[in-house]
Design an enzyme around this catalytic site. Structure first.
Site, PDB file in Angstrom:
ATOM      1  CG  HIS A 108      36.212   5.899  -3.358  1.00 47.59           C
ATOM      2  ND1 HIS A 108      36.010   5.443  -4.638  1.00 47.59           N
ATOM      3  CD2 HIS A 108      37.350   5.310  -2.918  1.00 47.59           C
ATOM      4  CE1 HIS A 108      36.977   4.594  -4.951  1.00 47.59           C
ATOM      5  NE2 HIS A 108      37.803   4.502  -3.925  1.00 47.59           N
ATOM      6  CG  HIS A 141      39.174   0.925  -7.018  1.00 44.64           C
ATOM      7  ND1 HIS A 141      38.634  -0.007  -6.158  1.00 44.64           N
ATOM      8  CD2 HIS A 141      39.435   2.024  -6.276  1.00 44.64           C
ATOM      9  CE1 HIS A 141      38.588   0.514  -4.930  1.00 44.64           C
ATOM     10  NE2 HIS A 141      39.064   1.748  -4.980  1.00 44.64           N
TER      11      HIS A 141
END
Lengths: 329, 329
Positions: free
Chosen positions: A57, A217
């Site tokens: 991320h 995700h």
């Protein structure tokens, strides 16, 4: 695979080495715990902020370690929570006695492992509290069941400003909770991310398809459908977000138009244009906007919108000066 | 197509509207010339810096308009120079009598159109000079024939700092020339960019292939070959760049590890890790590093490395405080 890496097994340690090398004025990799990144300023005496979660991320989380921002981050493997042991070691390294607040997205693995770390540290006399961030309005009806996405930035910033101002642990946590309550996000994607371990997409998405509401995700969104125009996508997302907020003609928002990694900045600006128009139609004032890749899913092509509804307190905390590699105020 | 836009015909005006809306504290779109973005600070009396080129490289160019940085940018269509008329209008808007220096990448269309604009403005009494930036070491043997890539940032920053310090037009141009001489870049790509007008890739590159030396519009590199490891790619690129520089044990560099749009920040950090190791082996000190998407090719998956070899003057100009949406010192 269209990724530029070495052995997929080594990506986590290598990205952390690269990050801490590039920004060694701000941070260092803990020699005892490769997943732990420590701010150079951690000797400062105040409540400390530890952030973290799975890798993939970037620049979240370590990009937000710096003066008056977070104090340490703990990285797990790709999309995987860091271990309780690593978080525990981070707590021991940063705590100067005023206590530690841990902030992370509300994912079951993170909640479990950060909680275990807190127990281990509390057994040794550290004061530790935590807040799972829950800004993704589409991810669940109950706010406490929602996931954390780019709204992490707002919560981290608010809590860290309160800590830097010398507030105690309960007050810092209250600031984080307030920021979390005010922050509402939603995402969408046109592609999967590529897992560097397997070299393959995490899920399949045909070119020309998209999914509004998808998580960082690849958690399911509303439905898989044909790609719409930027204006239609932004309208649909903003409707969902505004339905979750109580706004009136005095509402001011702090906006993050966040790229997930593979979406060009040109497209992000085009999306921001429509978002600004919609907010103006609703007589909602944009107090400040960030546009760019702030919380990503590696190479996922997509974006998220975050609206943080300002209170006088939140505004002051977001305006408090800070200096980290990926956020300076 | 994996782009999130509206009608491909409108992307240029729409991205500029979005940009100027998001960062309206810093800039405004010139109502008379949609491609012209003006800094809010242009009433300041000093030599003015105009930058620009084709669209598709965001945040280059307008991301670098701000206090003590550039004063205006002029955007053309995708990968196309802005018109002489638009550049001329920008000159008239920003010039407070001290003169204007125009900085742009050394591409034939930009050189021609900025030159024509300069002539038009000089006919009306404006003092105008220009410098085509030539940092891409692979693009030609003769420095003056080279293209400009992410090294644009270094040249813009140095010139703008000199201007803000009150230097005259000749001195500001000399600072820009010095910065350009000291700056050496090279790029590589794993994919084409997607042209929003056609919805198609600008050129074809198979998954698993790469091209070292490729330019930001897909200009040919060394050869099309199978994707190597990040470490091998960075080594090969750094060898080319260092062969173009005269370094010794006192050499210090300002580094930009620049993502071209689609390459995850994780991979950029992994590349930076190797770059830092190589520089250390050569006893070259990294003075400061930027890692991220600073000069892109829309969604192209790739990166470039820029090394600016510091002189005391260049160091001071790069350290001079500035405040723009995508670069704050």
């Amino acid at each position: 695979m269209r990724r530029l890496i070495n052995d997929g097994q080594n990506v986590v340690n290598e990205w952390i080495e690269g990050y801490t090398s590039a920004f060694n004025e701000y941070v260092e990799q803990d020699p005892d715990n490769p997943g732990v990144i420590l701010g150079k300023h951690i000797a400062d005496k105040h409540v400390k902020i530890i952030i973290g979660g799975g890798s993939g991320h970037e620049p979240l989380f370590p990009g937000y370690i710096g003066k008056n921002l977070a104090d340490a981050s703990v990285a797990g493997n790709i999309n995987t929570s860091p271990s309780p042991q690593a978080v525990y070691e981070a707590i021991k390294k940063v705590d100067t006695g005023e206590g530690v607040l841990m902030l992370y997205g509300n994912y079951s693995g993170d909640c479990m492992n950060f909680d275990m770390a807190a127990e281990m540290a509390e057994d040794e006399g550290h004061k530790v509290d935590s807040l799972p961030i829950t800004d993704d309005v589409f991810s669940a009806k109950n706010v406490s069941d929602r996931r954390g996405v780019a709204g992490d930035l707002i919560v981290i910033k608010a809590a860290a400003a309160a800590a830097a101002q010398g507030k105690n642990l309960a007050e810092v946590k209250a600031a984080a909770e307030m920021a979390n309550r005010q922050t509402h996000s939603m995402g969408m994607a046109l592609s999967s991310e590529t897992n560097p371990l397997t070299g393959k997409e995490v899920f399949t998405m045909e070119e020309g398809d998209m999914e509004i509401g998808m998580g960082i995700h690849g958690e399911p969104g509303i439905k898989r459908e044909k790609l719409k125009s930027a204006d239609e996508v932004v309208s649909e997302m903003t409707d969902y977000i505004l339905a979750d907020m109580k706004t009136d003609e005095n509402t001011q928002v702090y906006v993050i138009l966040n790229g997930l990694g593979g979406l060009p900045l040109m497209d992000q600006f085009i999306c921001y244009r429509k978002l600004a128009q919609i907010l103006q139609e609703h007589k909602i004032k944009v107090y400040h906007a960030l546009v760019g890749n702030y919380a990503t899913s590696m190479d996922m092509i997509g974006m998220s919108i975050t609206l943080a509804q300002l209170t006088p307190e939140l505004q002051e905390l977001l305006d408090f000066p800070c200096d980290a590699p990926y956020w300076r105020v």
